[in-house]
Scaffold this motif. Structure first.
Motif, PDB file in Angstrom:
ATOM      1  N   ILE A   9       0.862  -1.188   0.000  1.00  0.00           N
ATOM      2  CA  ILE A   9       0.000   0.000   0.000  1.00  0.00           C
ATOM      3  C   ILE A   9       0.894   1.233   0.000  1.00  0.00           C
ATOM      4  CG2 ILE A   9      -1.690   1.331   1.321  1.00  0.00           C
ATOM      5  CD1 ILE A   9      -2.936  -1.197   2.227  1.00  0.00           C
ATOM      6  N   ILE A  10       0.731   2.099  -0.999  1.00  0.00           N
ATOM      7  CA  ILE A  10       1.588   3.285  -1.010  1.00  0.00           C
ATOM      8  C   ILE A  10       0.813   4.582  -0.748  1.00  0.00           C
ATOM      9  CG2 ILE A  10       3.453   2.307  -2.438  1.00  0.00           C
ATOM     10  CD1 ILE A  10       2.233   3.900  -4.757  1.00  0.00           C
ATOM     11  N   ASP A  11      -0.503   4.504  -0.787  1.00  0.00           N
ATOM     12  CA  ASP A  11      -1.276   5.723  -0.498  1.00  0.00           C
ATOM     13  C   ASP A  11      -2.710   5.342  -0.112  1.00  0.00           C
ATOM     14  OD1 ASP A  11      -1.936   8.336  -0.264  1.00  0.00           O
ATOM     15  OD2 ASP A  11      -1.971   8.801  -2.414  1.00  0.00           O
ATOM     16  N   VAL A  12      -3.216   5.987   0.931  1.00  0.00           N
ATOM     17  CA  VAL A  12      -4.638   5.873   1.272  1.00  0.00           C
ATOM     18  C   VAL A  12      -5.090   7.280   1.649  1.00  0.00           C
ATOM     19  CG1 VAL A  12      -6.375   4.876   2.821  1.00  0.00           C
ATOM     20  CG2 VAL A  12      -4.306   3.574   2.295  1.00  0.00           C
ATOM     21  N   ARG A  13      -6.088   7.806   0.967  1.00  0.00           N
ATOM     22  CA  ARG A  13      -6.548   9.152   1.339  1.00  0.00           C
ATOM     23  C   ARG A  13      -7.998   9.368   0.930  1.00  0.00           C
ATOM     24  NH1 ARG A  13      -5.226  11.915  -3.855  1.00  0.00           N
ATOM     25  NH2 ARG A  13      -3.498  10.671  -4.630  1.00  0.00           N
ATOM     26  N   ASP A  14      -8.590  10.405   1.549  1.00  0.00           N
ATOM     27  CA  ASP A  14      -9.959  10.770   1.179  1.00  0.00           C
ATOM     28  C   ASP A  14      -9.931  11.445  -0.181  1.00  0.00           C
ATOM     29  OD1 ASP A  14     -10.789   9.858   3.567  1.00  0.00           O
ATOM     30  OD2 ASP A  14     -10.943  11.822   4.535  1.00  0.00           O
ATOM     31  N   THR A  15     -11.000  11.279  -0.907  1.00  0.00           N
ATOM     32  CA  THR A  15     -11.062  11.936  -2.204  1.00  0.00           C
ATOM     33  C   THR A  15     -12.518  12.205  -2.584  1.00  0.00           C
ATOM     34  OG1 THR A  15     -10.354  11.787  -4.505  1.00  0.00           O
ATOM     35  CG2 THR A  15     -11.054   9.760  -3.500  1.00  0.00           C
ATOM     36  N   GLY A  16     -12.704  13.215  -3.402  1.00  0.00           N
ATOM     37  CA  GLY A  16     -14.046  13.437  -3.926  1.00  0.00           C
ATOM     38  C   GLY A  16     -14.240  12.528  -5.127  1.00  0.00           C
ATOM     39  N   CYS A  17     -15.335  11.845  -5.211  1.00  0.00           N
ATOM     40  CA  CYS A  17     -15.595  10.983  -6.375  1.00  0.00           C
ATOM     41  C   CYS A  17     -17.066  10.627  -6.436  1.00  0.00           C
ATOM     42  CB  CYS A  17     -14.742   9.717  -6.326  1.00  0.00           C
ATOM     43  SG  CYS A  17     -15.115   8.668  -4.920  1.00  0.00           S
ATOM     44  N   LYS A  18     -17.450  10.046  -7.588  1.00  0.00           N
ATOM     45  CA  LYS A  18     -18.854   9.648  -7.749  1.00  0.00           C
ATOM     46  C   LYS A  18     -19.145   8.402  -6.906  1.00  0.00           C
ATOM     47  CE  LYS A  18     -19.150   9.558 -12.326  1.00  0.00           C
ATOM     48  NZ  LYS A  18     -19.658   9.405 -13.645  1.00  0.00           N
ATOM     49  N   GLU A  19     -20.419   8.144  -6.648  1.00  0.00           N
ATOM     50  CA  GLU A  19     -20.781   6.902  -5.969  1.00  0.00           C
ATOM     51  C   GLU A  19     -20.356   5.720  -6.833  1.00  0.00           C
ATOM     52  OE1 GLU A  19     -24.951   8.211  -3.803  1.00  0.00           O
ATOM     53  OE2 GLU A  19     -24.997   6.800  -5.467  1.00  0.00           O
ATOM     54  N   GLY A  20     -19.904   4.691  -6.179  1.00  0.00           N
ATOM     55  CA  GLY A  20     -19.478   3.514  -6.926  1.00  0.00           C
ATOM     56  C   GLY A  20     -17.970   3.350  -6.813  1.00  0.00           C
ATOM     57  N   THR A  21     -17.436   2.517  -7.715  1.00  0.00           N
ATOM     58  CA  THR A  21     -16.017   2.169  -7.591  1.00  0.00           C
ATOM     59  C   THR A  21     -15.331   2.218  -8.951  1.00  0.00           C
ATOM     60  OG1 THR A  21     -16.603   0.675  -5.786  1.00  0.00           O
ATOM     61  CG2 THR A  21     -14.444   0.318  -6.790  1.00  0.00           C
ATOM     62  N   THR A  22     -14.113   2.749  -8.946  1.00  0.00           N
ATOM     63  CA  THR A  22     -13.287   2.652 -10.159  1.00  0.00           C
ATOM     64  C   THR A  22     -11.989   1.952  -9.764  1.00  0.00           C
ATOM     65  OG1 THR A  22     -14.178   4.691 -11.042  1.00  0.00           O
ATOM     66  CG2 THR A  22     -12.081   3.961 -11.952  1.00  0.00           C
ATOM     67  N   VAL A  23     -11.725   0.841 -10.417  1.00  0.00           N
ATOM     68  CA  VAL A  23     -10.461   0.134 -10.154  1.00  0.00           C
ATOM     69  C   VAL A  23      -9.595   0.271 -11.399  1.00  0.00           C
ATOM     70  CG1 VAL A  23      -9.382  -2.078  -9.568  1.00  0.00           C
ATOM     71  CG2 VAL A  23     -11.629  -1.510  -8.631  1.00  0.00           C
ATOM     72  N   THR A  24      -8.381   0.772 -11.198  1.00  0.00           N
ATOM     73  CA  THR A  24      -7.461   0.948 -12.322  1.00  0.00           C
ATOM     74  C   THR A  24      -6.248   0.046 -12.118  1.00  0.00           C
ATOM     75  OG1 THR A  24      -8.121   3.253 -12.304  1.00  0.00           O
ATOM     76  CG2 THR A  24      -6.247   2.690 -13.691  1.00  0.00           C
ATOM     77  N   VAL A  25      -5.959  -0.749 -13.124  1.00  0.00           N
ATOM     78  CA  VAL A  25      -4.799  -1.645 -13.041  1.00  0.00           C
ATOM     79  C   VAL A  25      -3.818  -1.219 -14.124  1.00  0.00           C
ATOM     80  CG1 VAL A  25      -4.031  -4.040 -13.326  1.00  0.00           C
ATOM     81  CG2 VAL A  25      -6.190  -3.549 -12.165  1.00  0.00           C
ATOM     82  N   LYS A  26      -2.652  -0.712 -13.677  1.00  0.00           N
ATOM     83  CA  LYS A  26      -1.669  -0.266 -14.671  1.00  0.00           C
ATOM     84  C   LYS A  26      -0.486  -1.216 -14.669  1.00  0.00           C
ATOM     85  CE  LYS A  26      -2.490   4.666 -14.699  1.00  0.00           C
ATOM     86  NZ  LYS A  26      -2.125   5.884 -14.011  1.00  0.00           N
ATOM     87  N   ASP A  27       0.165  -1.298 -15.807  1.00  0.00           N
ATOM     88  CA  ASP A  27       1.425  -2.046 -15.949  1.00  0.00           C
ATOM     89  C   ASP A  27       1.351  -3.444 -15.335  1.00  0.00           C
ATOM     90  OD1 ASP A  27       2.366   0.218 -17.121  1.00  0.00           O
ATOM     91  OD2 ASP A  27       3.163   1.026 -15.247  1.00  0.00           O
ATOM     92  N   LEU A  28       0.398  -4.205 -15.802  1.00  0.00           N
ATOM     93  CA  LEU A  28       0.230  -5.580 -15.308  1.00  0.00           C
ATOM     94  C   LEU A  28       1.537  -6.374 -15.507  1.00  0.00           C
ATOM     95  CD1 LEU A  28      -1.837  -7.673 -14.236  1.00  0.00           C
ATOM     96  CD2 LEU A  28      -2.349  -8.225 -16.622  1.00  0.00           C
ATOM     97  N   PHE A  29       1.909  -7.109 -14.502  1.00  0.00           N
ATOM     98  CA  PHE A  29       3.118  -7.954 -14.495  1.00  0.00           C
ATOM     99  C   PHE A  29       4.414  -7.141 -14.588  1.00  0.00           C
ATOM    100  CE2 PHE A  29       0.160 -11.202 -16.677  1.00  0.00           C
ATOM    101  CZ  PHE A  29      -0.285 -11.666 -15.453  1.00  0.00           C
ATOM    102  N   TYR A  30       4.369  -5.861 -14.197  1.00  0.00           N
ATOM    103  CA  TYR A  30       5.588  -5.036 -14.294  1.00  0.00           C
ATOM    104  C   TYR A  30       6.708  -5.591 -13.415  1.00  0.00           C
ATOM    105  CZ  TYR A  30       5.061  -2.865  -9.675  1.00  0.00           C
ATOM    106  OH  TYR A  30       5.003  -2.656  -8.312  1.00  0.00           O
ATOM    107  N   ASN A  31       6.301  -6.286 -12.322  1.00  0.00           N
ATOM    108  CA  ASN A  31       7.312  -6.825 -11.397  1.00  0.00           C
ATOM    109  C   ASN A  31       7.519  -8.332 -11.561  1.00  0.00           C
ATOM    110  OD1 ASN A  31       4.781  -7.420 -10.516  1.00  0.00           O
ATOM    111  ND2 ASN A  31       5.120  -6.933  -8.361  1.00  0.00           N
ATOM    112  N   THR A  32       6.915  -8.906 -12.593  1.00  0.00           N
ATOM    113  CA  THR A  32       7.143 -10.337 -12.866  1.00  0.00           C
ATOM    114  C   THR A  32       7.438 -10.490 -14.365  1.00  0.00           C
ATOM    115  OG1 THR A  32       4.765 -10.587 -13.135  1.00  0.00           O
ATOM    116  CG2 THR A  32       5.658 -11.318 -11.037  1.00  0.00           C
TER     117      THR A  32
END
Ligand SMILES: Nc1ncnc2c1ncn2[C@@H]1O[C@H](COP(=O)(O)OP(=O)(O)OP(=O)(O)O)[C@@H](O)[C@H]1O
Ligand SMILES: [Mg+2]
Length: 581
Positions: A131-154
């Motif tokens: 975990i590198i960051d956890v913070r409050d943010t303004g956003c719409k109801e619901g969830t957005t999951v973003t996955v970048k650079d899949l397998f960058y460390n494998t």
């Protein structure tokens, strides 16, 4: 959705844990399934570079609190299951609490989420499991999951990924199945900023089918609606006129989960075998709603395979549902679950029943017969002529055709039996190879081009391989969204064969097999175009066939390796009739 709970060790050990992240498409599946489980009405998937660079799923589902958003990336963190008994009443697609943990371990993952009843949202950033960051943010109801650079460390896994077009097809295949399983949700698939597929969420399955397969197929779909105490079957199946070359369009959704199951599949094949020839398949999109206690989804890491507690019963139910839909006036119109034994469902565990589709066990007598047959084949194979032993000349005496299958000839005190079908296959096979090598497979232009609608992924495959189709004698153009126009076809195909062959090539090219083996395609084509065993031939045609066969580079076997010619010498015959010992 409730508060996330970490499964205790005893429950965790019982669920079938597995590696869920194999490629971008597996991430897509897990993220969209989470959005569906969250009760979303709108789901948008955006990918860049076939998901290798970016996979982003935005939903308007229940969202997560800050605590849950941090907890959800822990292994065995799930809001969907608490005890192992909960598996018996499972209505969600997820239950293992593994997906986000696995994905976040091999990518740069960001979750932005807000529950429906809160004014402030949370952002959680996790790289390679940290975990590198956890913070409050303004956003719409619901969830957005973003996955970048899949397998960058494998890097080893990264190397294993295929070209973008193949990885995108995998994503597309997963996406449209999820879309079909939930017509009441609006889906959008955007790839490299272009909208590739979308549904309105109007709840109409036939509209989804039309978006995916096109109007032509949708016009030939029959509605299935059948219900019984134990099971409900709804959806659409194609009528007898639809012929597909691949099994990929046979889809079952059990409690809204796209699954593989042998019993369901066997029922489809058994019903359609009355209408379709071997190697051709219908389009099937069927929902099976069944009490969760009667199924086991926990037998495969990707939850793809499913077992029914009464596999025999489900075979019967499906067979009758399909048969009734295809033959509404049939005398054998039976109730949905005539073979279905509701009591079996009450039993715990899996009931082992010998089912119709299981391999037929050989009886002792069969085994003896087979041994005899094998001996006969060995003798026959011994008689196959070796290369260089027979040439065509005027001395060959054509004796005639027998059993509408074999041609008999005599030469130099020897009797030759030629299998006309195998011979024709060999002749055509060599002809096509020669034409192909000389780059001049003849084609015929169609007066009116045939427009065919394909699924988006299928169309991509055709367009990507357009040069290959050209070399095979086709002339094909892009014809808008999901259609192609066939302007010319190889000379030896009629229009129907030409269309079927495209389906076959698409199925072949999209499989993981060695995809550019042109020879194999030609080989298949030769088999298709060859005369069938039961064609009767005139003497002139038979002579022409024998002459062409004996001018082949290898006249002795068909492309499958079966013999084309069997020889009996005079002394063989004398021995057979015990003239000589
Ligand atoms: N889009 C979402 N909206 C709301 N909650 C979510 C969303 N995605 C994940 N969650 C929460 O995070 C939890 C963990 O998700 P994860 O996919 O790892 O496990 P799961 O869905 O419970 O099980 P599985 O591993 O079988 O998918 C979920 O149980 C759910 O509570
Ligand atoms: Mg999940």
């Amino acid at each position: 959705m409730g508060i996330i709970n970490i499964l205790d060790a005893s429950v965790a050990s019982k669920i079938s844990a597995g590696e869920v992240v194999e490629r971008p498409a597996s991430v897509v599946k897990e993220l969209i399934e989470n959005s569906i489980d969250a009760g979303s009405k709108n789901i948008i998937l955006e990918v860049k570079n076939a998901g290798k660079k970016l996979i982003k799923v935005t939903d308007d589902g229940c969202g997560m609190t800050k605590n849950d958003a941090v907890l959800c990336i822990e292994r065995y963190a799930t809001s969907k299951l608490r005890t192992i008994e909960d598996l018996n009443s499972l209505i969600t697609l997820g239950f293992r609490g593994e997906a986000l943990a696995s994905i976040s371990a091999v990518s740069k993952l960001q979750i932005v989420t807000r529950p429906r009843d809160q004014s402030i949202g949370t952002l959680v950033e996790v790289w390679g499991g940290e975990i590198i960051d956890v913070r409050d943010t303004g956003c719409k109801e619901g969830t957005t999951v973003t996955v970048k650079d899949l397998f960058y460390n494998t890097p080893a896994r990264l190397k294993f990924l295929k070209r973008d077009s193949i990885e995108f097809n995998n994503i597309y295949n997963i996406f449209y199945k999820l879309m079909l399983s939930h017509p009441e949700i609006s889906f959008k698939l955007i790839s490299d900023d272009k909208l590739k597929l979308s549904s309105t969420g109007d709840g109409n399955l036939l509209n989804c089918i039309k978006t995916i397969w096109g109007q032509e197929i949708a016009d030939h779909m029959i509605e299935v609606k059948a219900q019984d105490r134990a099971v409900k079957v709804t959806g659409y199946i194609s009528d007898r006129s639809v012929i597909r070359r691949s099994k990929n369009d046979i889809l079952f959704f059990v409690n809204k989960r796209c699954i593989i199951n042998k019993a369901l599949y066997a029922a489809v094949l058994d019903v359609y075998k009355q209408y379709l020839t071997t190697g051709t398949y219908p389009v099937i999109v069927l929902n099976i709603d069944i009490d969760p206690r009667m199924i086991d989804v926990n037998i495969h890491p990707t939850k793809l395979e499913l077992k029914f507690s009464d596999e025999h019963g489900i075979y019967g139910a499906m067979y009758n549902a399909l048969n009734n839909a295809l033959n509404p006036k049939s005398e054998v119109n039976r109730p949905l679950t005539s073979i279905f034994n509701i009591n079996d469902f009450e039993k715990q565990g899996n009931v082992e029943i010998e089912t119709k589709y299981e391999q037929v066990k050989l009886k002792e007598t069969d085994i003896r017969d087979i041994n005899e047959l094998e001996n006969e084949i060995n003798i026959a194979v011994d008689e196959v002529i070796n290369e260089g032993m027979i040439f065509y000349d005027d001395d060959i005496k054509y004796l005639g055709q027998v059993l509408s299958t074999y041609l008999l000839c005599e030469k130099d005190n020897e009797l030759y039996i030629i299998d006309q079908h195998a011979a024709h296959e060999r002749i055509l096979y060599e002809k096509y190879i020669k034409e192909f090598k000389n780059n001049r497979i003849s084609s015929q232009r169609l007066l009116i081009p045939t427009i065919i609608e394909l699924k988006n992924d299928e169309k991509n495959i055709v367009i990507e391989n357009i040069n290959l189709f050209n070399t095979l004698g086709y002339e094909i153009d892009d014809f808008g969204e999901t259609a192609i126009a066939i302007r010319a076809v190889p000379i030896f195909f009629d229009q129907t064969q030409a269309r079927l062959f495209i389906d076959e090539c698409v199925a072949y090219l999209s499989s993981d097999s060695n995809r550019t083996s042109i020879d194999e395609m030609l080989f298949k084509k030769a088999c298709k175009a060859a005369v069938k065993a039961n064609d009767s031939l005139t003497e002139k045609e038979a002579r022409e066939l024998i002459k062409s066969l004996l001018s082949c580079e290898n006249p002795y076997n068909c492309p499958h390796g079966r013999p084309t010619i069997v020889r009996f010498t005079k002394s063989d015959m004398d021995k057979m009739f015990k003239r000589v010992i």
